[in-house]
Design an enzyme around this catalytic site. Sequence first.
Site, short mmCIF file in Angstrom:
data_model
loop_
_atom_site.label_atom_id
_atom_site.label_comp_id
_atom_site.label_asym_id
_atom_site.label_seq_id
_atom_site.Cartn_x
_atom_site.Cartn_y
_atom_site.Cartn_z
CG ASP A 229 58.43 32.37 -10.37
OD1 ASP A 229 58.51 31.22 -9.89
OD2 ASP A 229 57.98 33.33 -9.72
C1 BGC Z 1 57.43 31.37 -6.79
C2 BGC Z 1 58.93 31.31 -6.68
C3 BGC Z 1 59.35 29.92 -6.26
C4 BGC Z 1 58.80 28.93 -7.25
C5 BGC Z 1 59.15 27.49 -6.92
C6 BGC Z 1 56.85 30.26 -7.62
O1 BGC Z 1 55.46 30.23 -7.51
O2 BGC Z 1 57.04 32.62 -7.32
O3 BGC Z 1 59.39 32.25 -5.76
O4 BGC Z 1 60.73 29.83 -6.16
O5 BGC Z 1 57.37 29.03 -7.26
O6 BGC Z 1 58.52 27.09 -5.76
#
Ligand code: BGC
Length: 805
Positions: A229
């Site tokens: 993530d």
């Molecule tokens: C989120 C993810 C997301 C990623 C990219 C993170 O803060 O938890 O779900 O895909 O950012 O935007």
Amino acid sequence: MKHADLIRQLTLEEKCGLLSGRDVWTTRPVPRLEVPSAFLSDGPTGLRKQMGEGDHLGLNASEPATCWPTAAAVANSWDPALGEAVGAALGEEALAQKVNMVLGPGLNIKRSPLCGRNFEYFSEDPYLAGKMAAGYIRGIQSKGVSACPKHFAANSQELRRMANDSVVDERTLREIYLTNFEIAVREGRPGAIMSSYNQINEVYTNEDPHLLRDILRDEWGFDGVVVTDWGGSNDHVEGVRAGSTLEMPGTAGDSDRQLAAAVRAGVIDEALVDERVDEILEFALRTDAARKAAGEVKLDVEAHHALSSKAAEQSAVLLKNDGNLLPLAAGARVAVIGDFADTPRYQGAGSSNVNPTKLESARQVLNQFPLEVVGYAAGFERADKPNEELLRAAVELAKKADVVLLYLGLPEISESEGVDRTHMRIPANQVRVLEEVAAVNPRVAVLLAGGSAVEAPWLIHCQALLYGGLGGQAGASALLRIVTGQAEPSGRLSETWPLALEDNPSAAYWPSPCRTSEYREGLYVGYRYYETVEKPVRFVFGYGLSYTEFAYSDLKVSAGAVTFTLTNTGKRRGAEVAQLYVGLPGSQAGRPVRELKGFAKVWLEPGESKTVTIPLDDKAFRYFDTAAGGWRVESGEYRLEIGANCHDIRLAGTLAVEGSGTPAIPPEPYRTGRVAQVSDADFTALMGRELPPARWDESAPLQMNDAIGQMYYAKSALARFAWRVLTKKKQKSEESGVPDLNIQFIYNMPFRGIGKMMNGMVTMEMAEGILVMVNGHFFKGVGQVWRGWRNAAKAAKAEKKAAQG
Ligand code: BGC
């Protein structure tokens, strides 16, 4: 390995470079070997390809894309084929926007109704969540684009989301928090998966070999890319060793250098790096080829808008319909009340936020329906402030109509990435409008928007309640088709609506403001708890009404399937979602009274009957035997139930199943389901080991994995001052009704995030220096930051020179 030849031609630096992003959204190319760069984009509610400088929280503009109903809404359709159709359209939009990987679907289990991201997730039940996710994945990947189910795993709260440790026993982990991913991986075969921010039992998921290697890769056969993530990489070297492929976003080479140095120092075997490189090459080359083969794909705005509306229609849940108030007859005189009719709530905030191609409001589309609209009144302000003038106007309008269509909903602040809800109520000013309007005209149909369960003590004041979830850009017309009988309501709740928040089994343990989040309720999540302890709820899991009725008969149980007859006994066409629940009375292993193990959504004409078969698959009887470290079946006479929901069981039979071994008997609360207040001793016994300290030690210096929001006990007065300023800003933005996501993000971010989230501007060495300052050693810290900066500059210079040959 699939790309051994290519890998042989790559230098160590090139290999390490492939395992982290080039920037926020793309992977690194190797032009001399024709390895392309790949573009990754959120997400599950629609594509969010950011234009220009991309932040990852959805705060900058993104290219227009179809905004679909959120996962929480589509799950209410109980129709994986619908998920697949939405996924295929999403995949097509990814091709049109030259995106290689869609960062979704999100399928975390709804442990508490308050998680700020519940609107992005499917269900409290792993079977339903897994089946829906598999549908989305198949759809997205049918276009040659990779899906990326997330967040793997046990990621159940937004508070301290990047620094929280989920303390959960292995059986609960396997049966509840991983079975959803298991189904998604085995049946959807995604090209990628996103590890979550949190730790599980003191290990970051992204560097957990048990999770990423033993379970995901070896047991489930996953051979794709594990993506961190965003900012979720703690120690890149450990991640690669455990089976994590790609660190995102990029750190301008900082992480690559660490990895290359670790290989040179013999800390990690280069063969492991090669394995990961093979995965990223396969992904980049395969999706690039699919993109090229598809050529120029044009986004069909109208067709996708129509599909989005269809999805919203199939996902809406009719929760109350006294006296068959709905559907309305043609020509009914309606008063349209509620700000949500004018400014719809159709998606949640954060990284899933989509810039829709079009957006319907009920007020705009009402003229397409055979209703006589006597007028519109906003009724209330979006923020929960009393406004007598708006209220009076609404009441006056209600008097003039046969029926009131009252549009209510959860306000924007309630549902956002980065912030959990603090309660389950809809704003008091909305409830007041309902009460006062109903007092002058009881024929009120509430149309409710929101991505999560709410407390509904106000239900007595309306005759009908139609729940649309967060219905996407075309949700308004979908609900009106149901209201006017042009379409049938066919959704069923994918999560329980408890009477009150306190009734939820995790209420005493969630959200944890500390280091750890203890999953003391064990397996008894959602309906598994309410049904086992017979706690009354507002709406049970699986609940929803139709405009027609169904009869169930002729149950036949065999070792491989249950079969029964379903008949539409009413006067209208409709769909029933028949649900198979399995239980084992007197189980020694201890299990919820009933658990969902299959379902079928069946459309029937009036008077029509169909034979329905629901297979008993490998998940029907199994439980995870922690001591044995594997899945087992307990011998016994299983109860197989077919219900219209988890409480309304229409048919029941039994099946004798021969299992293996004798299960260990768990502590008492885990046999009875009375888990609302589990003692330390019982939870420790369930865990089979001492519990990690729940609180952080405020006398110790702050660590790289402590959150910035913990600076209140920093040794440095300057850091404490910065904390006060940040906290004030955070409180102010929360009170304003529109939380500042950036501030929330920073507050919950650990110090290592400074080194991981700034695209290389700050290296880990510099971030460590900042922490030294926070811990009260200002000059030492400044020295370290300076050294870090100098080292990074030197390394960048050397790399540039090497690249120039
Ligand atoms: C989120 C993810 C997301 C990623 C990219 C993170 O803060 O938890 O779900 O895909 O950012 O935007």
